[in-house]
Design an enzyme around this catalytic site. Sequence first.
Site, PDB file in Angstrom:
ATOM      1  N   SER A   1       4.736   1.628  -4.380  1.00  0.00           N
ATOM      2  CA  SER A   1       4.709   2.294  -3.079  1.00  0.00           C
ATOM      3  C   SER A   1       5.896   1.960  -2.189  1.00  0.00           C
ATOM      4  O   SER A   1       6.187   2.695  -1.244  1.00  0.00           O
ATOM      5  CB  SER A   1       3.416   1.952  -2.342  1.00  0.00           C
ATOM      6  OG  SER A   1       3.261   0.549  -2.222  1.00  0.00           O
TER       7      SER A   1
ATOM      8  N   ASP B   1       1.790  -1.019   7.953  1.00  0.00           N
ATOM      9  CA  ASP B   1       0.354  -1.056   7.691  1.00  0.00           C
ATOM     10  C   ASP B   1      -0.012  -2.424   7.132  1.00  0.00           C
ATOM     11  O   ASP B   1       0.775  -3.361   7.225  1.00  0.00           O
ATOM     12  CB  ASP B   1      -0.100   0.109   6.794  1.00  0.00           C
ATOM     13  CG  ASP B   1       0.462   0.028   5.377  1.00  0.00           C
ATOM     14  OD1 ASP B   1       0.948  -1.043   4.969  1.00  0.00           O
ATOM     15  OD2 ASP B   1       0.404   1.055   4.663  1.00  0.00           O
TER      16      ASP B   1
ATOM     17  N   HIS C   1       2.574  -2.695   3.837  1.00  0.00           N
ATOM     18  CA  HIS C   1       3.935  -2.171   3.739  1.00  0.00           C
ATOM     19  C   HIS C   1       4.777  -2.427   4.991  1.00  0.00           C
ATOM     20  O   HIS C   1       4.285  -2.232   6.109  1.00  0.00           O
ATOM     21  CB  HIS C   1       3.893  -0.664   3.473  1.00  0.00           C
ATOM     22  CG  HIS C   1       3.127  -0.305   2.241  1.00  0.00           C
ATOM     23  ND1 HIS C   1       1.821   0.140   2.286  1.00  0.00           N
ATOM     24  CD2 HIS C   1       3.478  -0.345   0.938  1.00  0.00           C
ATOM     25  CE1 HIS C   1       1.401   0.364   1.045  1.00  0.00           C
ATOM     26  NE2 HIS C   1       2.380   0.075   0.218  1.00  0.00           N
TER      27      HIS C   1
END
Length: 358
Positions: free
Chosen positions: A32, A323, A326
Site C-alpha cells: 500500500s 491514517d 500510512h
Amino acid sequence: MAENVFLVGFLFICFNFSAAQMVPAMFVFGDSVVDVGNNNYLQLSFARATLPHYGIDFPTKKPTGRFTNGMNPADFLAEKVGLPTSPPYLSLLNESNRNNVSFLTGVSFASGGARVLDGTDPFVLQSIHLTQQVDYFSTVHEEVQKQLGFSGAEKLFLKSIFVVVIGGNDILGYFRSSDLRNKIVPQQYVASMVLTLKAKLKHLYNHGARKFVIVGIGALGCCPSRRRETKNEECNEEINYWIIKHNEGLVSMLQELKSDLKDIYYSYFDTYTVLLSLIQKPAAYGFVEVKAACCGLGSLNAEIFCLPIAAYCSNRSDHIFFDRVHPTEASYRILVDYIFYGPLQYTFPMNMRQLVAV
C-alpha cells in the site's frame, strides 16, 4: 497504430527522450505504500483507498486508491526521473488494445495488503501478493518483446528502474496471528521473507531487470495503530526489533546477490532509520504530531482506518501519519528525497540518482 508503436520503441531503444526523462521506464512492486490503484480493480477486496478522505490533497482532490492524503512514493519517484507515474497493471487489462504503449514507460503491480509470503495471508483475495506481481511482470515482459523485439526489450529493461517496497504486512500480520506465531519463530519467519524475496529478485533478473531500488521496512512499531496498544502510547519495540532483524538480513542478501550476479545494481534505502528520525526529531523536518493519525477515530485516531465517518485534521503537513498505518504525503516526500539523493549513510551502496547513472 503499428507505426506509432515502432516509433516509440525506436526512441526508447536509442534513449532519445527528453532531458527530464532519466530512464526509459519504472516498474513498481510492493504494498500500500506504493499502490496507485491496483486494488480498485479487485472485485472482492476491501483493501481499497477509494473513500473520502483519501486523496484529499491529490491534484484531483479525489480518492485514487492511494493510501494517503495525496501523492505517494511511486508518484514522487517517477517525478524524480521525469516519468509519468507507472499506471496500475490491472487498469491496463481493461484496455481494448493490448499493445498499449504505457508498458514502455513502466507499470505498477503494487497492491495494498501485499505480502512477500503470500501463503500467510488469511484474506487471500484482498491483495495481489508478490508472487502474483512477479508473474504479472512476466506477462508484461512478453508484451514488450512483441512490441520492441528481443533486443529492443532487453535494452529497455537494462536501463529501467525496478522499485520494490514490501514486507511490512508480513511483519504486522505475523504479530497479529497467534497461529503463525505458534507455527514458526520470528527468526525463521523473517529469514523466510528474505529468501523468498531473493528468489523473486532473481526471477526479475532473469527477465532482464538490472537496476533495483529496494526499500527496507520502516519503523512500523511506531505507527498509531501499534502505539495505541502499548503503555503510554510508546512504540512497539518487539515489532521494531524484528523489523531491524529483517532489514539486516535483507542487506546481507542483497550483498550476496551482487556477488553472484556481477551486472546487477541496487540502491537500498534504510527506511527504518530515516522514519525513526522524523518521529524522534519532528521539528527538524517541519512536523508537530508524531503519535496520532490525521484521519481516524478513537485513541490516537487509530481505532479505525480513514473512513468517511472519521474525523480528519486540517493541518495534514504537520502529521507524520495520515491514517493508523500510512504516512502523509509530507512524510513520503521527505523519504523519497532521501531515496533519490542519499546520503550513503541511508542509501547504499549508492543512492537512486547514482543508480540511474550506472
